[in-house]
Design a protein around this motif. Structure first.
Motif, PDB file in Angstrom:
ATOM      1  N   THR A  86       0.848  -1.201   0.000  1.00  0.00           N
ATOM      2  CA  THR A  86       0.000   0.000   0.000  1.00  0.00           C
ATOM      3  C   THR A  86       0.884   1.251   0.000  1.00  0.00           C
ATOM      4  O   THR A  86       1.999   1.223   0.519  1.00  0.00           O
ATOM      5  N   PHE A 111      -7.545  -7.693   1.322  1.00  0.00           N
ATOM      6  CA  PHE A 111      -7.462  -7.126  -0.027  1.00  0.00           C
ATOM      7  C   PHE A 111      -8.355  -5.887  -0.161  1.00  0.00           C
ATOM      8  O   PHE A 111      -8.036  -4.968  -0.908  1.00  0.00           O
ATOM      9  N   SER A 112      -9.449  -5.845   0.618  1.00  0.00           N
ATOM     10  CA  SER A 112     -10.263  -4.616   0.648  1.00  0.00           C
ATOM     11  C   SER A 112      -9.449  -3.483   1.260  1.00  0.00           C
ATOM     12  O   SER A 112      -9.514  -2.339   0.810  1.00  0.00           O
ATOM     13  N   TRP A 113      -8.696  -3.826   2.306  1.00  0.00           N
ATOM     14  CA  TRP A 113      -7.856  -2.813   2.941  1.00  0.00           C
ATOM     15  C   TRP A 113      -6.878  -2.221   1.920  1.00  0.00           C
ATOM     16  O   TRP A 113      -6.748  -1.010   1.801  1.00  0.00           O
ATOM     17  N   VAL A 114      -6.221  -3.081   1.174  1.00  0.00           N
ATOM     18  CA  VAL A 114      -5.221  -2.603   0.206  1.00  0.00           C
ATOM     19  C   VAL A 114      -5.895  -1.668  -0.812  1.00  0.00           C
ATOM     20  O   VAL A 114      -5.388  -0.583  -1.116  1.00  0.00           O
ATOM     21  N   LYS A 115      -7.059  -2.074  -1.297  1.00  0.00           N
ATOM     22  CA  LYS A 115      -7.767  -1.279  -2.309  1.00  0.00           C
ATOM     23  C   LYS A 115      -8.225   0.062  -1.723  1.00  0.00           C
ATOM     24  O   LYS A 115      -7.970   1.126  -2.286  1.00  0.00           O
ATOM     25  N   GLU A 116      -8.903   0.000  -0.580  1.00  0.00           N
ATOM     26  CA  GLU A 116      -9.474   1.221   0.007  1.00  0.00           C
ATOM     27  C   GLU A 116      -8.384   2.184   0.468  1.00  0.00           C
ATOM     28  O   GLU A 116      -8.520   3.398   0.354  1.00  0.00           O
ATOM     29  N   SER A 117      -7.317   1.636   0.985  1.00  0.00           N
ATOM     30  CA  SER A 117      -6.271   2.506   1.524  1.00  0.00           C
ATOM     31  C   SER A 117      -5.602   3.293   0.396  1.00  0.00           C
ATOM     32  O   SER A 117      -5.275   4.465   0.534  1.00  0.00           O
ATOM     33  N   THR A 118      -5.461   2.636  -0.743  1.00  0.00           N
ATOM     34  CA  THR A 118      -4.870   3.316  -1.902  1.00  0.00           C
ATOM     35  C   THR A 118      -5.764   4.473  -2.347  1.00  0.00           C
ATOM     36  O   THR A 118      -5.274   5.545  -2.721  1.00  0.00           O
ATOM     37  N   ALA A 119      -7.075   4.266  -2.238  1.00  0.00           N
ATOM     38  CA  ALA A 119      -8.019   5.302  -2.678  1.00  0.00           C
ATOM     39  C   ALA A 119      -8.017   6.531  -1.757  1.00  0.00           C
ATOM     40  O   ALA A 119      -8.504   7.598  -2.138  1.00  0.00           O
TER      41      ALA A 119
END
Ligand code: DP6
Length: 319
Positions: free
Chosen positions: A31, A197-205
């Motif tokens: 991330t 994997f939701s964490w990785v996606k949301e954190s990038t956003a």
């Protein structure tokens, strides 16, 4: 042989958190992270060339296995063959969720490079420090720094002068080492949490808003975004199997106290790393009120006062 070299670094407090490693290996983050380097607390590291690599922290000899990839990266990047004897001390609790590995590896990179007689760029020192701890890649820079997802090195986004009245009040909920290291906990989160994997996606956003908030010195936007980052990260950690909860009663009390302060019109925005400590972003004018509220809560809570700090400083440094 060079003389002993001395380097200081402040811990890197992530506003948008790094949590999880790229599957490519080499300690690359999954991330992006945006951080502020803290002033008011630091690691100071003394290094001399030696026959073998060795490291002590606050007088305790460290496991060489933890430092092997760091020293290898150092020699490879700087093109040297030297080995190093290093001693570091922290002015704040070690391995307690206050990012001591970030300041530790950053100061170690700076001191070893000097002891080897190299005038390394901050960018190369960032890459070397990352091999020890990814968060350390940010701590070589003062002010605000960014380590992209998959990034080998961090870069400075703004210097410490950018936001002179930003303060961080650290609410210390415990002084001892945390029960599970960040390194192990992030691996357990990846392996066992259905939310990873939701964490990785949301954190990038979250990154664009956080960058804009820092650029505009917008405490509320920064606070809302940083809160989202730590909440998602701890949610993912709690989803590990077995679950991992770093928070203590004092942690929860400090979170609620920040909400109460905001309701009273005082901008106090918390963030939490891998440990029980609560770091509260606020402005200088509100700093004492925030600290007084935290210590009034009980739970053994104590405070540390931090500001936006400098990058690597070579010693001896006064103060
Ligand atoms: C929660 O940088 O200590 O502080 O790369 O495995 O050494 P390693 O991990 P480390 O993890 C820091 C995690 C964090 C968030 C952050 O600083 O971005």
């Amino acid at each position: 042989m060079t003389e002993e070299s001395i380097c200081r670094a402040g811990p890197s407090l992530a506003l948008i958190k790094y949590w999880g490693k790229s599957l490519k290996g080499d300690n690359l983050p999954a991330t992006p992270s945006l951080a502020v380097t803290l002033g008011g607390v630091h690691t100071e590291t003394h290094v001399m060339q030696a026959e073998h690599d060795s490291m002590s922290v606050n007088g305790t000899r460290q496991d060489p296995a933890r430092y092997g990839s760091f020293f290898d990266a150092l020699r490879r990047t700087l093109g040297v063959t030297a080995h190093f004897e290093a001693h570091s001390t922290n002015t704040f609790p070690t391995s307690a969720g206050l990012a001591s590995s970030s300041s530790g590896f950053a100061a170690l990179a700076g001191a070893c490079a000097r002891a080897a007689g190299c005038d390394a760029s901050l960018s190369d020192l960032s890459s070397i420090a990352r091999a020890g701890s990814a968060s350390a890649s940010r701590a070589v820079f003062g002010g605000f720094s960014l380590l992209p997802a998959g990034g080998r090195r961090a870069r400075q986004v703004f210097g410490p002068e950018h936001w002179p009245d930003l303060r961080v009040v650290v609410a210390l909920a415990a002084r001892g080492p945390k029960p599970v290291s960040s390194r192990r906990a992030m691996e357990e989160t990846r392996a066992g949490s259905p939310y990873y994997f939701s964490w990785v996606k949301e954190s990038t956003a979250l990154l664009p808003d956080a960058m804009r908030a820092v650029e505009n010195r917008d405490l509320e936007l920064l606070g809302v975004t940083a809160r989202r980052s730590y909440s998602l990260m701890h949610g993912a950690i709690l989803g590990a199997d077995p679950p991992l909860l770093y928070w203590l009663p004092g942690t929860v009390a400090a979170i609620h106290a920040c909400a109460a302060l905001r309701a009273e019109g005082i901008g106090a925005w918390e963030t939490i790393d891998a440990g029980p400590q609560v770091k509260i972003l606020c402005l200088e004018k509100d700093r004492d009120a925030v600290a007084a509220r935290i210590t009034s809560l009980g739970f053994g809570l104590q405070t540390l006062m931090c500001f936006v700090g400098p990058g690597l400083q070579y010693g001896p440094v006064q103060g």
